[in-house]
Scaffold this motif. Structure first.
Motif, short mmCIF file in Angstrom:
data_model
loop_
_atom_site.label_atom_id
_atom_site.label_comp_id
_atom_site.label_asym_id
_atom_site.label_seq_id
_atom_site.Cartn_x
_atom_site.Cartn_y
_atom_site.Cartn_z
N LEU A 223 0.78 -1.15 0.08
CA LEU A 223 0.02 -0.12 0.07
C LEU A 223 0.81 1.23 -0.20
CD1 LEU A 223 -2.67 1.55 0.38
CD2 LEU A 223 -2.33 1.16 2.86
N LEU A 224 1.90 1.25 0.84
CA LEU A 224 2.61 2.42 0.80
C LEU A 224 3.63 2.54 -0.24
CD1 LEU A 224 4.21 2.03 4.55
CD2 LEU A 224 2.30 3.31 3.86
N ILE A 225 3.98 1.58 -1.09
CA ILE A 225 4.54 1.77 -2.50
C ILE A 225 3.59 2.30 -3.40
CG2 ILE A 225 5.69 0.37 -4.30
CD1 ILE A 225 6.76 -1.49 -2.26
N MET A 226 2.25 1.78 -3.48
CA MET A 226 1.40 2.26 -4.31
C MET A 226 0.87 3.72 -4.20
SD MET A 226 0.99 -0.05 -6.65
CE MET A 226 -0.59 0.48 -7.35
N LYS A 227 1.24 4.25 -3.02
CA LYS A 227 0.92 5.62 -2.80
C LYS A 227 1.70 6.66 -3.43
CE LYS A 227 -2.75 5.61 0.01
NZ LYS A 227 -3.87 6.55 -0.05
N ILE A 228 3.13 6.21 -3.51
CA ILE A 228 4.15 6.93 -4.10
C ILE A 228 3.87 7.63 -5.31
CG2 ILE A 228 6.58 7.09 -5.00
CD1 ILE A 228 7.10 5.02 -2.68
N PRO A 229 3.41 6.80 -6.37
CA PRO A 229 3.25 7.55 -7.75
C PRO A 229 2.12 8.58 -7.58
CG PRO A 229 3.16 5.26 -8.01
CD PRO A 229 3.21 5.44 -6.55
N MET A 230 1.22 8.46 -6.79
CA MET A 230 0.14 9.64 -6.53
C MET A 230 0.83 10.90 -6.20
SD MET A 230 -3.22 7.94 -5.53
CE MET A 230 -2.53 7.21 -3.90
N TYR A 231 1.99 10.84 -5.35
CA TYR A 231 2.73 12.10 -5.07
C TYR A 231 3.70 12.63 -6.06
CZ TYR A 231 0.54 11.82 -0.34
OH TYR A 231 -0.37 11.41 0.76
N ALA A 232 4.27 11.54 -6.61
CA ALA A 232 5.04 11.91 -7.65
C ALA A 232 4.46 12.54 -8.76
CB ALA A 232 5.92 10.48 -8.17
N VAL A 233 3.59 12.32 -9.37
CA VAL A 233 2.83 13.08 -10.36
C VAL A 233 2.50 14.36 -10.00
CG1 VAL A 233 0.58 12.39 -10.06
CG2 VAL A 233 1.47 12.54 -12.33
N LEU A 234 2.19 14.64 -8.75
CA LEU A 234 1.85 15.98 -8.37
C LEU A 234 3.42 16.91 -8.40
CD1 LEU A 234 -0.33 15.35 -5.40
CD2 LEU A 234 -1.01 16.26 -7.71
N ALA A 235 4.37 16.22 -8.02
CA ALA A 235 5.70 16.78 -8.25
C ALA A 235 6.02 17.13 -9.70
CB ALA A 235 6.84 15.97 -7.67
N LEU A 236 5.54 16.18 -10.45
CA LEU A 236 5.83 16.17 -11.97
C LEU A 236 4.92 17.41 -12.59
CD1 LEU A 236 6.74 15.18 -14.53
CD2 LEU A 236 4.91 13.49 -14.77
N LEU A 237 3.58 17.67 -11.94
CA LEU A 237 2.75 18.88 -12.24
C LEU A 237 3.50 20.13 -12.07
CD1 LEU A 237 -0.88 17.77 -11.48
CD2 LEU A 237 0.30 18.13 -13.78
#
Length: 488
Positions: A223-237
């Motif tokens: 679960l913790l690993i699957m949360k990372i892309p959602m924060y990473a994509v906000l950093a990408l924005l």
């Protein structure tokens, strides 16, 4: 849960719930996508630069990713009736703000806040699952998703015409404000006519609102690993707004945003621990366990399906314009064939899931969308325009039917957490769109389609880890008794 006949043209019982749900979803998408069709009018009236327009388009989707997760949690806790009604009413406010904005800053704040209305989709997923039995669930969820999703196409068709009818340079303002009024009025209709469950049924709520429950130590890490892309994509924005992207914010601001995102992720890690720390000392009874890998696979599939749909809908008019030297109006009309397929394709994916099984349907549709994007990568100026449109529509069938099949499966994993699971899976669709559009800014159209095809192949491979929902899932009543819910 009602087990009566599925009668599409009825407006009573569960069918009334279905129709009011897709109407609510339809309105959220009209409001969410009310900017793009009138982009040139807005640009002219407010005197915006191309960079400022690009910023508004980015801000329009930025908040939707965390909002879908948050709204999913609220839905599980407070029920779809209240949450959907509140979302429709509250999001009319930034819609009105945008309609009557006089500066770029006002428009930017309004578009950022309007990203929240894109989370409405996940509410109906939980509501439909409460009213329809498992053998009708895929069909109902498909109709809800497909007919509601058509709101974006309806906005593209109708709002420019409405702006012309209102007339003058402020015509777009009145057309935009009208969508906000629709949202506000329908929030009242929805609240007065919807119930969370059929009479005498129990609405099961999660034990915790702050984080998703898991039932094993491995799933905790997963679960913790699957949360990372959602924060990473906000950093990408944030990076896309930086001097390295469209240069709308200073690099120091990007660093602050990144630091805040890291802090929020660490806070979420703490919340996940607080909710699930007991599994490290007391094993969960087998009857109450679920496998988080089911959620992870569906997340990845929605990344490839809905993520690619949002990205392709955004770039397809320009693709047709550049490839076949069409006028912008003609290119837009031709490209609309992709979104138009939603009316039938997404319900089709749900129907196929009900008839042939969830996993089998997902395997077939994911293979089809992989081949579909490989075909679209071959389209060039030497193709007859009719053949190119046929290829686009064939690909879009598999993409949108795949979306329907994903959400025919989501409600069968753990009933009381359906909103949270739908929120996370829905968020992954938005993550996919941002990733794909970012890739498009660096590569050719053909490579862009190849990249989507490759991610679909990865999704296809993960499907072999998906387990077909079987038997029953257990939920605990307030008095401690257990209710078993059929999922096959």
């Amino acid at each position: 849960m009602e087990h009566s006949k599925f009668s599409l043209f009825s407006f009573t019982g569960k069918m009334k719930i279905l129709h009011l749900s897709w109407m609510a979803f339809f309105i959220t998408f009209v409001v969410w996508f009310n900017f793009a069709p009138m982009l040139e009018m807005v640009k002219s009236t407010l005197g915006l630069s191309n960079q400022e327009i690009k910023t508004l388009l980015i801000l329009n989707v930025a908040l939707t990713i965390p909002a879908r997760v948050f709204i999913g949690m609220l839905t599980d806790r407070f029920g779809p009736r209240l949450v959907y009604s509140a979302l429709l009413a509250l999001c009319s406010i930034p819609c009105f703000m945008f309609a009557f904005a006089d500066t770029f800053l006002q428009a930017a704040i309004a578009r950022f806040l309007l990203g929240f209305i894109g989370a409405g989709f996940v509410i109906g997923i939980r509501l439909i699952s409460e009213w329809f039995p498992h053998n009708q669930l895929g069909t109902a969820e498909g109709i809800y998703g497909g007919w509601g999703n058509f709101g974006s196409a309806a906005a593209a068709f109708s709002l420019p015409t409405l702006a012309i009818v209102f007339g003058g340079e402020n015509g777009w303002r009145y057309a935009t404000a009208l969508t906000g009024l629709m949202s506000l009025l329908f929030s009242i209709v929805f609240y007065l006519n919807v119930a969370d469950t059929p009479k005498d049924s129990t609405y099961f709520r999660p034990k915790h609102l702050s984080a998703m429950e898991v039932t094993s130590k491995g799933d905790f890490i997963f679960l913790l690993i699957m949360k990372i892309p959602m924060y990473a994509v906000l950093a990408l924005l944030a990076w896309k707004l930086s001097p390295s992207g469209i240069n709308m914010i200073e690099q120091d601001v990007v660093y602050v945003i990144d630091a805040v995102l890291i802090a929020i992720y660490l806070l979420e890690v703490k919340q996940v621990w607080q909710v699930n720390k007991n599994i490290f000392t007391t094993p969960v009874e087998p009857i109450h366990q679920y496998k988080f890998k089911q959620v992870a696979v569906l997340n990845g599939l929605y990344f490839a399906t809905f993520g690619s749909e949002l990205a392709v809908v955004s770039m397809l008019p320009l693709f047709f314009s550049d490839t076949f030297t069409l006028t912008p109006v003609m290119a837009g009309m031709v490209a609309s064939s992709y979104a138009f397929m939603n009316l039938m394709s997404r319900p089709g994916g749900g129907i196929l899931s009900d008839k042939f099984g969830r996993k089998t349907t997902l395997i077939a549709l994911t293979a089809g969308l992989s081949l579909g994007y490989l075909l679209m990568a071959q389209v060039n100026s030497s193709w007859p325009i009719g053949l190119a449109v046929t290829a686009v529509m064939a690909c879009s069938f598999f993409v949108q039917a795949g979306e329907g099949a994903v959400f025919a499966t989501v409600p069968l994993i753990k009933r009381r957490m359906t909103g949270q699971i739908a929120g996370m899976t829905g968020a992954y669709g938005n993550v996919g769109s941002v990733v794909y559009l970012t890739i498009l800014s660096f590569v050719s159209y053909q490579t862009f389609f190849y990249v989507i095809a490759a991610t679909a192949v990865i999704g296809f491979l993960t499907l072999f880890f998906l387990e077909e929902p079987q038997g029953e899932i257990a939920e605990i009543n307030a008095d401690g008794t257990v209710t078993m819910i059929n999922v096959s």
